[in-house]
Scaffold this active site. Sequence first.
Site, short mmCIF file in Angstrom:
data_model
loop_
_atom_site.label_atom_id
_atom_site.label_comp_id
_atom_site.label_asym_id
_atom_site.label_seq_id
_atom_site.Cartn_x
_atom_site.Cartn_y
_atom_site.Cartn_z
N HIS A 112 110.76 40.17 135.69
CA HIS A 112 109.69 41.16 135.87
C HIS A 112 108.35 40.48 136.21
CE1 HIS A 112 107.10 44.60 135.43
NE2 HIS A 112 106.40 43.94 134.53
N ARG B 93 112.10 60.94 112.41
CA ARG B 93 110.92 61.47 113.12
C ARG B 93 109.72 60.54 113.08
NH1 ARG B 93 112.70 66.34 110.94
NH2 ARG B 93 113.84 67.52 112.51
N LYS C 72 103.48 51.98 124.21
CA LYS C 72 104.57 52.50 125.05
C LYS C 72 105.89 51.89 124.59
CE LYS C 72 102.27 53.61 129.41
NZ LYS C 72 102.25 53.33 130.87
N LYS D 125 93.49 44.80 127.64
CA LYS D 125 94.45 45.90 127.56
C LYS D 125 94.04 46.90 126.48
CE LYS D 125 99.17 47.45 127.55
NZ LYS D 125 100.59 47.20 127.71
N GLU E 274 97.52 57.92 129.37
CA GLU E 274 97.54 57.80 130.83
C GLU E 274 97.24 59.12 131.51
OE1 GLU E 274 100.49 54.92 131.89
OE2 GLU E 274 100.44 55.50 133.99
N HIS F 167 107.94 46.68 141.06
CA HIS F 167 109.12 47.47 140.69
C HIS F 167 110.09 47.58 141.86
CE1 HIS F 167 106.61 49.45 137.27
NE2 HIS F 167 107.27 48.39 136.84
N HIS G 250 102.21 46.54 140.38
CA HIS G 250 103.52 46.98 139.89
C HIS G 250 104.26 47.94 140.81
CE1 HIS G 250 102.47 44.83 136.28
NE2 HIS G 250 103.56 45.23 135.64
N ARG H 188 94.44 54.06 132.55
CA ARG H 188 95.52 53.23 132.02
C ARG H 188 96.44 52.76 133.15
NH1 ARG H 188 98.93 53.41 126.35
NH2 ARG H 188 100.21 51.61 126.92
N1 NAD Z 1 105.86 48.72 126.60
C1 NAD Z 1 105.10 48.21 127.54
O1 NAD Z 1 103.92 48.54 127.66
C2 NAD Z 1 105.68 47.16 128.45
C3 NAD Z 1 104.83 46.42 129.29
C4 NAD Z 1 105.39 45.42 130.07
C5 NAD Z 1 106.75 45.17 130.02
N2 NAD Z 1 107.56 45.90 129.20
C6 NAD Z 1 109.00 45.64 129.10
O2 NAD Z 1 109.17 44.33 128.59
C7 NAD Z 1 110.44 43.84 129.01
C8 NAD Z 1 110.29 42.40 129.45
O3 NAD Z 1 109.84 41.64 128.36
P1 NAD Z 1 110.04 40.05 128.32
O4 NAD Z 1 109.55 39.47 129.58
O5 NAD Z 1 109.47 39.59 127.05
O6 NAD Z 1 111.62 39.88 128.38
P2 NAD Z 1 112.71 39.75 127.20
O7 NAD Z 1 112.38 40.60 126.07
O8 NAD Z 1 114.03 39.92 127.86
O9 NAD Z 1 112.56 38.23 126.76
C9 NAD Z 1 112.83 37.20 127.68
C10 NAD Z 1 113.88 36.23 127.13
O10 NAD Z 1 113.22 35.31 126.26
C11 NAD Z 1 113.90 35.28 125.00
N3 NAD Z 1 112.87 34.97 124.02
C12 NAD Z 1 111.80 35.73 123.67
N4 NAD Z 1 111.01 35.06 122.84
C13 NAD Z 1 111.56 33.84 122.65
C14 NAD Z 1 111.18 32.69 121.91
N5 NAD Z 1 110.02 32.65 121.23
N6 NAD Z 1 112.01 31.62 121.92
C15 NAD Z 1 113.15 31.64 122.65
N7 NAD Z 1 113.56 32.68 123.38
C16 NAD Z 1 112.76 33.78 123.38
C17 NAD Z 1 114.59 36.60 124.87
O11 NAD Z 1 115.69 36.51 124.01
C18 NAD Z 1 114.99 36.86 126.32
O12 NAD Z 1 116.18 36.18 126.60
C19 NAD Z 1 110.93 44.76 130.10
O13 NAD Z 1 111.95 45.57 129.59
C20 NAD Z 1 109.70 45.62 130.43
O14 NAD Z 1 110.04 46.91 130.87
C21 NAD Z 1 107.03 46.89 128.42
ZN ZN Z 2 104.40 44.28 133.97
#
Ligand code: NAD
Ligand code: ZN
Length: 370
Positions: free
Chosen positions: A270, A124, A146, A230, A240, A256, A252, A245
Amino acid sequence: MSVRTVRVELGTRGYPIRIGPGLIDRAGAELLPILGAGRSVVVSDTNLAQAGWVERLVRALDAAGIAARTVIIEPGEGRKSWAGLERVVAGILGGGADRRTAVVALGGGVIGDLAGFAAAITLRGLPFVQVPTSLLAQVDSSVGGKTGINAPQGKNLVGAFHQPVAVLADTDALATLPAREIRAGYAEIAKHGLLADERFFAWLEQHGPALVAGDVEARVHAVVRSCEIKAAVVAADEFETTGQRATLNLGHTFAHAYEALTGYSDRLLHGEAVALGLVQATELSVRMRFLPADATARVRAHLAACGLRTRPTEVDPAGFAADAMLAAMAKDKKAVAGRLAFVLLRRLGEAFLSRDVPEPLVRALLDAPA
Ligand SMILES: NC(=O)c1ccc[n+]([C@@H]2O[C@H](COP(=O)([O-])OP(=O)(O)OC[C@H]3O[C@@H](n4cnc5c(N)ncnc54)[C@H](O)[C@@H]3O)[C@@H](O)[C@H]2O)c1
Ligand SMILES: [Zn+2]
């Protein structure tokens, strides 16, 4: 270069975001005052393990008396699933966990969202630390609480708000991140300038290309300013509820839809979709008569100078059909009772959520994108 701190002001759930070089190697000293001595589970992926970051983080935690186990999964959005969640929760519980066992996410947004959700629901709720290593995670996903996974029905449809107790954004980690991922993360930085701070956007126009190319000082400054922006929005509207927010979703609704139409694949990351979406959201704001006509060209020129694609036809020469885009947009979480919502710019540096964009205007834009 020194480490900077941005605080997320959320009362008893407030926390520091530490930004700068060397933070992974110093993670034990950084976290001991917050977590106390005890146990932790580092959740990460094989890319981070191969680059040596997992070992360095574990060593730093162990040295401070925060005994660390690891759960290492395959990289990729596909792991942000029910199966991935099961795997991470089993990893946390399997080695013996109690209420004070900290979950430490080391990786990009995928690891942060997945580990954060596992932390939110295991026993939890376990204390959670973000150690974001992608540029996107450092400027966006690690801040704000989030967490979640994708469902077969759509992206990010299952999750929880679970704020971390600390964020350590080690800018050294960006040295091993592929250049394409740097550019994709940059789009979210440009987004923050556009939605909240025209002066910052103007600074980015000057320093963005150097930042993308590797300028460490520019990276630190941009991560700090992005987190400040942010953090302020999150502090004002954590769950939100007021629409504030939602302004963080500038670009987006379009992004999306582009992602959905390219199958959430390597064809379009993305952040790359966000770059396309920022141009279209700016143009929509022009057509709604909030912005002068030359705003779109300014935004496009900047994103292109940073190596991002800004026209849908650069992704698919055939373009994207308006009908398919509208159908994808209707699934947007901001849509209420079938009415689309768009984040618009009242001016560069000020965004607001609008449910009053006439559909024919959207369709016309999708038929002939800016
Ligand atoms: N929670 C939120 O508020 C929020 C906001 C925006 C995006 N997101 C989510 O974030 C995700 C995208 O995140 P992302 O763009 O970081 O993608 P990701 O987590 O897939 O990372 C991108 C790639 O880079 C690699 N990588 C990361 N750091 C590295 C490093 N220092 N050295 C070598 N390789 C590295 C990872 O292994 C992966 O292959 C999506 O799922 C999206 O929905 C969440
Ligand atoms: Zn984004």
